[in-house]
Design an enzyme around this catalytic site. Structure first.
Site, PDB file in Angstrom:
ATOM      1  N   ALA A 126      30.015  -5.474  62.196  1.00 15.01           N
ATOM      2  CA  ALA A 126      28.863  -5.991  61.467  1.00 15.01           C
ATOM      3  C   ALA A 126      27.620  -5.937  62.336  1.00 15.01           C
ATOM      4  CB  ALA A 126      29.129  -7.438  61.023  1.00 15.01           C
ATOM      5  N   ASP A 127      26.482  -5.890  61.668  1.00 17.58           N
ATOM      6  CA  ASP A 127      25.202  -5.985  62.350  1.00 17.58           C
ATOM      7  C   ASP A 127      24.256  -6.773  61.470  1.00 17.58           C
ATOM      8  OD1 ASP A 127      23.629  -5.000  64.745  1.00 17.58           O
ATOM      9  OD2 ASP A 127      22.284  -4.480  63.092  1.00 17.58           O
TER      10      ASP A 127
END
Length: 191
Positions: free
Chosen positions: A72-73
């Site tokens: 994730a970012d």
């Protein structure tokens, strides 16, 4: 009954993401790979979040079998400008001053890698900050940990309790992982 999933690898050192997965009832292993988080110019904020999460996932492509890798970012976007992690306390102060009294977007790109197949999505949450004083911003910087967070704040910390007027969208997304959407996507992936 809770659905059973293949073994999960979380490719994130974020204690907030790890805590959210634990709260979801998942057993998982944390495995980290260094990834260059640069991105091409011209991408929208949501495209940037997905681009970086996919880069992180691809670092695992030849290394895993029969497991699901979650990457994730999370980025903060104010008027189309990306507010990343602050470089120092002065930078954190500058970011929080910019957010004061305004609406901004928190976007998390999430990628799931299973059997060399990559699926990605993003979640966007609108966050509305009340006006916050320079004194309040300094207090937050001195008493909490804004340096490892996009936009220099954590909604689950002091500033979220006193400065966030309201949100439109997923709270867990602002913390760092849109859990409701992640669960639905994991269910689809494991069918």
């Amino acid at each position: 009954m809770i659905k059973q999933f293949p073994p999960i690898i979380l490719a994130s050192k974020s204690p907030r993401r790890q805590e959210l997965l634990k709260l979801m009832g998942f057993d998982f292993q944390v495995v980290l790979r260094e990834v260059d988080e640069s991105y091409p110019e011209g991408l929208s904020p949501s495209e940037i979040a997905v681009y970086i999460s996919e880069k992180k996932a691809r670092a695992f492509d030849l290394m895993i079998e029969n497991e699901i890798v979650i990457t994730a970012d999370t980025i903060v976007s104010l008027d189309g400008n990306i507010l990343g992690k602050p470089e120092n306390e002065d930078h954190a102060f500058e970011m929080l001053s910019e957010l004061s009294g305004k609406r901004h977007d928190v976007i998390t790109g999430v990628s799931l890698l299973k059997d060399h197949k990559l699926s990605s999505f993003y979640e966007l949450t609108e966050v509305f900050f009340k006006e916050i004083s320079a004194e309040q911003i300094r207090y937050y910087i001195n008493t909490c940990q804004p340096m490892d967070k996009a936009g220099a704040y954590g909604i689950q910390e002091w500033i979220g309790l006193v400065a966030v007027d309201r949100i439109n969208g997923s709270y867990s997304n602002v913390v760092g992982l849109p859990t409701h959407r992640l669960y639905a996507e994991l269910c689809k992936l494991s069918e």
